[in-house]
Scaffold this motif. Structure first.
Motif, PDB file in Angstrom:
ATOM      1  N   LEU A 223     -13.411  -3.231  -7.246  1.00 19.51           N
ATOM      2  CA  LEU A 223     -13.078  -3.892  -5.800  1.00 19.51           C
ATOM      3  C   LEU A 223     -12.670  -5.247  -5.939  1.00 19.51           C
ATOM      4  O   LEU A 223     -13.501  -6.196  -6.161  1.00 19.51           O
ATOM      5  N   VAL A 224     -11.514  -5.641  -5.359  1.00 18.20           N
ATOM      6  CA  VAL A 224     -11.042  -6.699  -5.357  1.00 18.20           C
ATOM      7  C   VAL A 224     -10.689  -7.562  -3.944  1.00 18.20           C
ATOM      8  O   VAL A 224      -9.969  -6.965  -3.488  1.00 18.20           O
ATOM      9  N   ASP A 225     -11.418  -8.663  -3.834  1.00 10.34           N
ATOM     10  CA  ASP A 225     -11.093  -9.117  -2.347  1.00 10.34           C
ATOM     11  C   ASP A 225     -10.216 -10.522  -2.520  1.00 10.34           C
ATOM     12  O   ASP A 225     -10.263 -11.253  -3.395  1.00 10.34           O
ATOM     13  N   ILE A 226      -8.975 -10.229  -1.959  1.00 12.39           N
ATOM     14  CA  ILE A 226      -7.824 -11.230  -2.209  1.00 12.39           C
ATOM     15  C   ILE A 226      -7.840 -12.417  -0.964  1.00 12.39           C
ATOM     16  O   ILE A 226      -6.993 -13.078  -0.928  1.00 12.39           O
ATOM     17  N   ARG A 227      -8.869 -12.005   0.097  1.00 13.83           N
ATOM     18  CA  ARG A 227      -8.490 -12.790   1.380  1.00 13.83           C
ATOM     19  C   ARG A 227      -8.862 -14.409   1.073  1.00 13.83           C
ATOM     20  O   ARG A 227      -9.503 -14.497   0.212  1.00 13.83           O
ATOM     21  N   ILE A 271      -8.845  -1.510  -6.918  1.00 17.78           N
ATOM     22  CA  ILE A 271      -8.507  -1.353  -5.549  1.00 17.78           C
ATOM     23  C   ILE A 271      -8.761  -2.700  -4.675  1.00 17.78           C
ATOM     24  O   ILE A 271      -9.800  -3.402  -4.715  1.00 17.78           O
ATOM     25  N   VAL A 272      -7.748  -2.959  -4.310  1.00 20.17           N
ATOM     26  CA  VAL A 272      -7.474  -4.312  -3.627  1.00 20.17           C
ATOM     27  C   VAL A 272      -7.598  -4.207  -2.139  1.00 20.17           C
ATOM     28  O   VAL A 272      -7.253  -3.139  -1.454  1.00 20.17           O
ATOM     29  N   SER A 280      -2.699  -6.744   1.066  1.00 21.80           N
ATOM     30  CA  SER A 280      -3.407  -5.974  -0.001  1.00 21.80           C
ATOM     31  C   SER A 280      -2.259  -5.005  -0.597  1.00 21.80           C
ATOM     32  O   SER A 280      -2.207  -4.577  -1.821  1.00 21.80           O
ATOM     33  N   SER A 281      -1.434  -4.391   0.290  1.00 21.27           N
ATOM     34  CA  SER A 281      -0.395  -3.336  -0.132  1.00 21.27           C
ATOM     35  C   SER A 281       0.616  -3.983  -1.117  1.00 21.27           C
ATOM     36  O   SER A 281       0.935  -3.521  -2.261  1.00 21.27           O
ATOM     37  N   LEU A 282       1.074  -5.225  -0.494  1.00 18.35           N
ATOM     38  CA  LEU A 282       1.767  -5.823  -1.488  1.00 18.35           C
ATOM     39  C   LEU A 282       1.345  -6.080  -2.803  1.00 18.35           C
ATOM     40  O   LEU A 282       1.935  -6.210  -3.997  1.00 18.35           O
ATOM     41  N   ALA A 283       0.173  -6.725  -2.868  1.00 14.86           N
ATOM     42  CA  ALA A 283      -0.488  -7.135  -4.054  1.00 14.86           C
ATOM     43  C   ALA A 283      -0.925  -5.907  -4.912  1.00 14.86           C
ATOM     44  O   ALA A 283      -0.568  -6.073  -6.053  1.00 14.86           O
ATOM     45  N   ALA A 284      -1.222  -4.910  -4.362  1.00 16.33           N
ATOM     46  CA  ALA A 284      -1.317  -3.744  -5.259  1.00 16.33           C
ATOM     47  C   ALA A 284      -0.248  -3.334  -5.775  1.00 16.33           C
ATOM     48  O   ALA A 284      -0.034  -2.914  -7.132  1.00 16.33           O
ATOM     49  N   ALA A 295      -3.406   0.876  -9.519  1.00 13.74           N
ATOM     50  CA  ALA A 295      -3.743  -0.134  -8.644  1.00 13.74           C
ATOM     51  C   ALA A 295      -3.367   0.593  -7.292  1.00 13.74           C
ATOM     52  O   ALA A 295      -2.348   1.192  -7.009  1.00 13.74           O
ATOM     53  N   THR A 296      -4.326   0.215  -6.232  1.00  7.16           N
ATOM     54  CA  THR A 296      -4.104   0.659  -5.127  1.00  7.16           C
ATOM     55  C   THR A 296      -4.763  -0.358  -3.936  1.00  7.16           C
ATOM     56  O   THR A 296      -5.368  -1.231  -4.316  1.00  7.16           O
ATOM     57  N   ASP A 297      -4.734  -0.023  -2.582  1.00  9.35           N
ATOM     58  CA  ASP A 297      -5.470  -0.845  -1.757  1.00  9.35           C
ATOM     59  C   ASP A 297      -6.190   0.064  -0.680  1.00  9.35           C
ATOM     60  O   ASP A 297      -5.890   1.226  -0.392  1.00  9.35           O
ATOM     61  N   ILE A 298      -6.840  -0.734   0.265  1.00  4.54           N
ATOM     62  CA  ILE A 298      -7.644   0.099   1.293  1.00  4.54           C
ATOM     63  C   ILE A 298      -7.016   0.002   2.481  1.00  4.54           C
ATOM     64  O   ILE A 298      -6.490  -1.102   2.852  1.00  4.54           O
ATOM     65  N   ILE A 299      -6.967   1.154   3.135  1.00  2.00           N
ATOM     66  CA  ILE A 299      -6.062   1.164   4.485  1.00  2.00           C
ATOM     67  C   ILE A 299      -7.081   0.328   5.446  1.00  2.00           C
ATOM     68  O   ILE A 299      -8.399   0.876   5.654  1.00  2.00           O
TER      69      ILE A 299
END
Length: 328
Positions: A223-227, A271-272, A280-284, A295-299
């Protein structure tokens, strides 16, 4: 013989004033000697005309660049060149950049003069010149609404300078684009986001939690936090990897020298999440383009995770994950 001499003198443009008793000719009307200023004016005229001859037409605007060898009193010489160009092209649209090249005899930076038929052309050219020659412009002055002069170090020391000046006049002469008319092939951010999400199998916060709680998985899951730090200080998910967005690709690309130790395979499940699930969608999707197809992201991002009642760290103890000595 005397008549022959008279004819020669007449053809040379002289007038015979008289013939004295000793048959000595006295001539009058001889042209005055040329001064150095006369010579420089002639050279300036030749440089200007050569520049006009070699000019290009861009969107109906005649553009040109002229680089001449450095001499003393360079600014005044370039002003003369600019005067000739302005006079010759007074009835049309034009933009020219004239500068000296090489080492000046005075030891000063090389002068550059921008001359145009429109103040708008000059203003655009000034801004582009500042960007193209960053750190090299020592001074600049607006001589008139349609003329600017500056001193730039080392003009002509590389082919870059000539190409840069042509790029400046070319871009400055283009008519402004309609801001409401997007360039061909461009996409709005909503379309970019939609296209990225079409490639992802996005998960809800609960689905992500369930995956992370699985005792056995086919591939390592993170689980990756990109904030940004300002958002992380207000709370986070303890145990997540906090990796700044600007280095995400370098940290997870197995081919990168700056990758994390865990990023040694392409089947990682990454999971970004961001604050609300947009970035996060663009990052994934960027990770998928590197080959990390899982790779994916959380809605809904962190806010949706928190609203779902899943474990959070409201004390803001999340810290950026890094490895000693790693830089990008």
């Amino acid at each position: 013989m005397i008549s022959e001499s008279l004819r020669s003198s007449s053809s040379a443009g002289y007038e015979v004033a008289r013939i004295d008793s000793d048959t000595q000719l006295v001539l009058r009307g001889q042209p005055p000697l040329r001064t150095l200023d006369d010579v420089r004016l002639q050279v300036a005229h030749e440089v200007a005309m050569r520049s006009i001859t070699q000019a290009k037409i861009t969107d109906g605007v005649r553009i040109g660049v002229s680089l001449t060898l450095s001499k003393s009193e360079d600014e005044q010489f370039l002003y003369k060149v600019a005067d000739v160009i302005a006079h010759q092209l007074a009835l049309g649209s034009f933009l020219f950049a004239v500068a000296t090249t090489g080492t000046s005899t005075t030891g000063k930076p090389n002068p550059l003069v921008i001359i145009a038929s429109s103040e708008e052309y000059v203003q655009r050219a000034i801004l582009l010149t500042s960007a193209k020659f960053i750190g090299r412009i020592k001074s600049g002055v607006q001589l008139s609404p349609v003329r600017w002069a500056g001193l730039i170090e080392g003009v002509g020391t590389s082919t870059y300078d000539d190409d840069a000046l042509w790029d400046i006049v070319s871009k400055s002469a283009r008519p402004p684009m309609d801001p409401m008319l997007p360039p061909p092939g461009s996409r709005g951010i909503d379309q970019i986001l939609s296209d990225a999400r079409a490639q992802l199998q996005r998960v809800t916060p609960q689905q992500a939690w369930d995956e992370l709680c699985e005792p056995e998985v086919e591939a390592p899951t993170f689980l990756v936090d990109i904030r940004p730090v300002a958002q992380r200080e207000l709370g986070g998910i303890q145990g997540s990897l906090v990796i700044e967005r600007n280095v995400l690709e370098w940290r997870f690309d197995p081919r990168s020298d700056a990758r994390l130790a865990i990023a040694d395979r392409y089947d990682l499940r990454v999971i970004v999440f961001c604050e609300e699930g947009y970035t996060s969608s663009l990052a994934a999707y960027a990770l998928q383009q590197l080959g990390l197809l899982n790779a994916t992201d959380i809605i809904g991002g962190y806010q949706a995770w928190k609203a779902a009642g899943l474990p959070v760290d409201d004390k803001g103890r999340a810290r950026a994950f890094f490895e000693r000595g790693q830089t990008v």
